[in-house]
Design a protein around this motif. Structure first.
Motif, PDB file in Angstrom:
ATOM      1  N   ALA A 215       0.857  -1.181   0.000  1.00 19.00           N
ATOM      2  CA  ALA A 215       0.000   0.000   0.000  1.00 19.00           C
ATOM      3  C   ALA A 215       0.893   1.230   0.000  1.00 19.00           C
ATOM      4  N   TYR A 216       0.315   2.376  -0.384  1.00 11.42           N
ATOM      5  CA  TYR A 216       1.078   3.605  -0.531  1.00 11.42           C
ATOM      6  C   TYR A 216       0.649   4.630   0.510  1.00 11.42           C
ATOM      7  N   GLY A 217       1.656   5.154   1.251  1.00 14.39           N
ATOM      8  CA  GLY A 217       1.401   6.110   2.311  1.00 14.39           C
ATOM      9  C   GLY A 217       1.542   7.543   1.846  1.00 14.39           C
ATOM     10  N   ASN A 218       1.773   8.454   2.801  1.00 11.83           N
ATOM     11  CA  ASN A 218       1.749   9.880   2.464  1.00 11.83           C
ATOM     12  C   ASN A 218       3.033  10.387   1.830  1.00 11.83           C
ATOM     13  N   ARG A 219       4.037   9.519   1.661  1.00 10.16           N
ATOM     14  CA  ARG A 219       5.261   9.948   0.976  1.00 10.16           C
ATOM     15  C   ARG A 219       5.294   9.465  -0.469  1.00 10.16           C
ATOM     16  N   SER A 220       4.194   8.970  -0.941  1.00 11.19           N
ATOM     17  CA  SER A 220       4.102   8.502  -2.324  1.00 11.19           C
ATOM     18  C   SER A 220       3.338   9.513  -3.159  1.00 11.19           C
ATOM     19  N   MET A 221       3.471   9.407  -4.479  1.00 10.52           N
ATOM     20  CA  MET A 221       2.704  10.263  -5.387  1.00 10.52           C
ATOM     21  C   MET A 221       1.230   9.899  -5.347  1.00 10.52           C
ATOM     22  N   ALA A 222       0.917   8.695  -4.865  1.00 13.25           N
ATOM     23  CA  ALA A 222      -0.481   8.284  -4.749  1.00 13.25           C
ATOM     24  C   ALA A 222      -1.258   9.207  -3.818  1.00 13.25           C
ATOM     25  N   HIS A 223      -0.592   9.721  -2.784  1.00 12.11           N
ATOM     26  CA  HIS A 223      -1.279  10.537  -1.777  1.00 12.11           C
ATOM     27  C   HIS A 223      -1.813  11.849  -2.355  1.00 12.11           C
ATOM     28  N   PRO A 224      -0.984  12.669  -3.018  1.00 11.32           N
ATOM     29  CA  PRO A 224      -1.538  13.891  -3.607  1.00 11.32           C
ATOM     30  C   PRO A 224      -2.518  13.609  -4.748  1.00 11.32           C
ATOM     31  N   GLN A 225      -2.327  12.495  -5.448  1.00 15.73           N
ATOM     32  CA  GLN A 225      -3.311  12.122  -6.473  1.00 15.73           C
ATOM     33  C   GLN A 225      -4.696  11.961  -5.861  1.00 15.73           C
ATOM     34  N   LEU A 226      -4.778  11.175  -4.801  1.00 15.67           N
ATOM     35  CA  LEU A 226      -6.075  10.932  -4.166  1.00 15.67           C
ATOM     36  C   LEU A 226      -6.662  12.228  -3.621  1.00 15.67           C
ATOM     37  N   GLU A 227      -5.819  13.046  -2.993  1.00 16.33           N
ATOM     38  CA  GLU A 227      -6.312  14.308  -2.442  1.00 16.33           C
ATOM     39  C   GLU A 227      -6.868  15.206  -3.537  1.00 16.33           C
ATOM     40  N   ALA A 228      -6.162  15.305  -4.656  1.00 16.63           N
ATOM     41  CA  ALA A 228      -6.621  16.167  -5.748  1.00 16.63           C
ATOM     42  C   ALA A 228      -7.945  15.683  -6.329  1.00 16.63           C
ATOM     43  N   ALA A 229      -8.164  14.370  -6.282  1.00 19.33           N
ATOM     44  CA  ALA A 229      -9.409  13.803  -6.796  1.00 19.33           C
ATOM     45  C   ALA A 229     -10.518  13.804  -5.754  1.00 19.33           C
ATOM     46  N   GLY A 230     -10.239  14.384  -4.582  1.00 16.54           N
ATOM     47  CA  GLY A 230     -11.268  14.529  -3.565  1.00 16.54           C
ATOM     48  C   GLY A 230     -11.404  13.373  -2.605  1.00 16.54           C
ATOM     49  N   PHE A 231     -10.406  12.477  -2.578  1.00 14.16           N
ATOM     50  CA  PHE A 231     -10.471  11.307  -1.699  1.00 14.16           C
ATOM     51  C   PHE A 231      -9.565  11.490  -0.481  1.00 14.16           C
ATOM     52  N   THR A 232      -9.914  10.830   0.597  1.00 13.79           N
ATOM     53  CA  THR A 232      -9.039  10.717   1.756  1.00 13.79           C
ATOM     54  C   THR A 232      -8.300   9.389   1.672  1.00 13.79           C
ATOM     55  N   ASN A 233      -6.985   9.446   1.677  1.00 16.05           N
ATOM     56  CA  ASN A 233      -6.164   8.242   1.621  1.00 16.05           C
ATOM     57  C   ASN A 233      -6.252   7.524   2.969  1.00 16.05           C
ATOM     58  N   LEU A 295      -1.499   1.130 -14.859  1.00 16.67           N
ATOM     59  CA  LEU A 295      -0.063   0.879 -14.866  1.00 16.67           C
ATOM     60  C   LEU A 295       0.664   1.777 -13.868  1.00 16.67           C
ATOM     61  N   PHE A 296       1.756   1.262 -13.373  1.00 15.49           N
ATOM     62  CA  PHE A 296       2.478   1.864 -12.256  1.00 15.49           C
ATOM     63  C   PHE A 296       2.869   3.320 -12.490  1.00 15.49           C
ATOM     64  N   ASN A 297       3.410   3.634 -13.677  1.00 20.51           N
ATOM     65  CA  ASN A 297       3.884   4.998 -13.919  1.00 20.51           C
ATOM     66  C   ASN A 297       2.758   6.021 -14.008  1.00 20.51           C
ATOM     67  N   PHE A 298       1.507   5.577 -14.031  1.00 22.05           N
ATOM     68  CA  PHE A 298       0.405   6.529 -13.954  1.00 22.05           C
ATOM     69  C   PHE A 298       0.285   7.102 -12.538  1.00 22.05           C
ATOM     70  N   THR A 299       1.043   6.539 -11.608  1.00 22.25           N
ATOM     71  CA  THR A 299       1.118   7.108 -10.272  1.00 22.25           C
ATOM     72  C   THR A 299       2.549   7.527  -9.940  1.00 22.25           C
ATOM     73  N   GLU A 300       3.487   6.625 -10.026  1.00 20.87           N
ATOM     74  CA  GLU A 300       4.866   6.915  -9.638  1.00 20.87           C
ATOM     75  C   GLU A 300       5.845   6.521 -10.733  1.00 20.87           C
ATOM     76  N   PRO A 301       7.016   7.172 -10.760  1.00 23.40           N
ATOM     77  CA  PRO A 301       7.431   8.335  -9.977  1.00 23.40           C
ATOM     78  C   PRO A 301       6.743   9.600 -10.467  1.00 23.40           C
ATOM     79  N   PRO A 302       6.926  10.754  -9.803  1.00 22.12           N
ATOM     80  CA  PRO A 302       6.242  11.981 -10.210  1.00 22.12           C
ATOM     81  C   PRO A 302       6.698  12.472 -11.588  1.00 22.12           C
ATOM     82  N   THR A 303       5.842  12.319 -12.586  1.00 24.50           N
ATOM     83  CA  THR A 303       6.088  12.779 -13.951  1.00 24.50           C
ATOM     84  C   THR A 303       4.748  13.224 -14.530  1.00 24.50           C
ATOM     85  N   PRO A 304       4.722  13.737 -15.759  1.00 30.73           N
ATOM     86  CA  PRO A 304       3.437  14.061 -16.371  1.00 30.73           C
ATOM     87  C   PRO A 304       2.468  12.882 -16.412  1.00 30.73           C
TER      88      PRO A 304
END
Length: 319
Positions: A215-233, A295-304
């Motif tokens: 699972a991905y915590g608050n130091r992953s790119m997944a965290h700001p992704q979820l926040e921007a989409a209106g979710f609480t991780n 796919l993984f790169n749609f979340t990490e690492p931080p890129t377009p």
């Protein structure tokens, strides 16, 4: 086949304080990049680049410097890129796509050195910055993979990486334009999420073949992704990038939505790896089929690609 994060070393290679404090010398010709605490100096834009990971491709393409990549190794899934980029990748000579069962590239340092590049992007297992620099080859890795930990990842990490590439390849104006476009896209998702109901989510990397995975915590790119989409991780209180997680922990958190990441293979098998676990039917996301596999790169690492992944999350779950 058993899938583990290409950052399986991620439990050690946690998100790092790899600043992008780049400097230009007095003559305005040399650029020095602080990459994972190591100063890497470029006297001119690189002309022979070897790609040992897929993440830099979108930045290089948007900056108009993908033609500097003369060799590549590893997997470059077509789903990441548009037709023009895929055509450009196909024209880059491949040194092989040998991945182990964890999704890690298998290639020797000697093979890379024999190609005499001036820049290597990515350092898979067995290839070191010191080994390359000893023969005059520079290397840059994604700051999220630096060996010393950093603070939480944000979309600013995407923008800073683009700006760094803009300086290295002498494409500062193109980098600024790309950053502006991406900021607008993130803002559009955030605006769409304002009227969405409050919901929780988790981003997981299931282990195909047994076990519930990571699972991905608050130091992953997944965290700001979820926040921007209106979710609480639901794992937003975990000060790690990625960590092993049990099904019992996932059930206890019981997120409304699940985003499942994978490196390659059949997305259906990735989804089945989680939903077929005994007790997974207790998860509301499973019962409601509120699951996105990407796919993984749609979340990490931080890129377009992380902004592409954000939009995919929004398209799937926002009204």
């Amino acid at each position: 086949m058993r899938y583990l994060p290409p950052v399986a070393v991620a439990l050690v290679l946690v998100t790092a304080a790899c600043g992008s404090d780049d400097t230009t010398d007095a003559a305005g010709t040399a650029v020095t990049v602080d990459n994972c605490g190591v100063d890497v100096t470029f006297d001119a834009p690189p002309e022979r680049v070897v790609l040992l990971e897929s993440a830099p491709v979108t930045i290089m393409h948007e900056l108009g410097v993908l033609d500097a990549a003369v060799l590549r190794a590893g997997a470059f899934p077509e789903e990441y890129y548009d037709d023009e980029t895929n055509a450009a990748i196909a024209d880059i000579e491949s040194l092989g796509e040998d991945l182990d069962t964890s999704g890690h590239l298998q290639i020797s340092q000697e093979v890379i050195i024999a190609q005499q590049p001036d820049l290597v992007l990515g350092l898979p297992d067995g290839i070191t910055r010191e080994g390359l620099s000893g023969v005059g080859i520079d290397a840059l890795i994604q700051p999220v993979y630096c060996p010393e930990g950093v603070d939480a990842t944000t979309f600013d990490d995407v923008y800073e990486q683009i700006e760094t590439y803009g300086r290295v390849f002498d494409r500062a104006d193109e980098a600024d334009a790309l950053v502006g476009e991406l900021k607008d896209r993130v803002a559009a998702v955030e605006a769409a999420a304002e009227n969405a109901p409050e919901r929780t989510a988790a981003v997981l990397f299931p282990t195909v073949g047994g076990g519930s995975g990571y699972a991905y915590g608050n130091r992953s790119m997944a965290h700001p992704q979820l926040e921007a989409a209106g979710f609480t991780n639901v794992f937003g209180d975990v000060d790690e990038r990625v960590f092993e997680v049990t099904l019992e922990q996932i059930i206890a958190a019981d997120p409304d939505v699940l985003v499942l990441l994978h490196v390659d293979g059949d997305p259906a098998a990735v989804k089945d790896a989680l939903v077929s676990l005994p007790g997974a039917e207790d998860l509301r996301a499973v019962r409601n089929d509120d699951i996105l596999v990407q796919l993984f790169n749609f979340t990490e690492p931080p890129t377009p690609l992380s902004i592409d992944g954000l939009e995919r999350i929004a398209e799937r779950f926002l009204p």
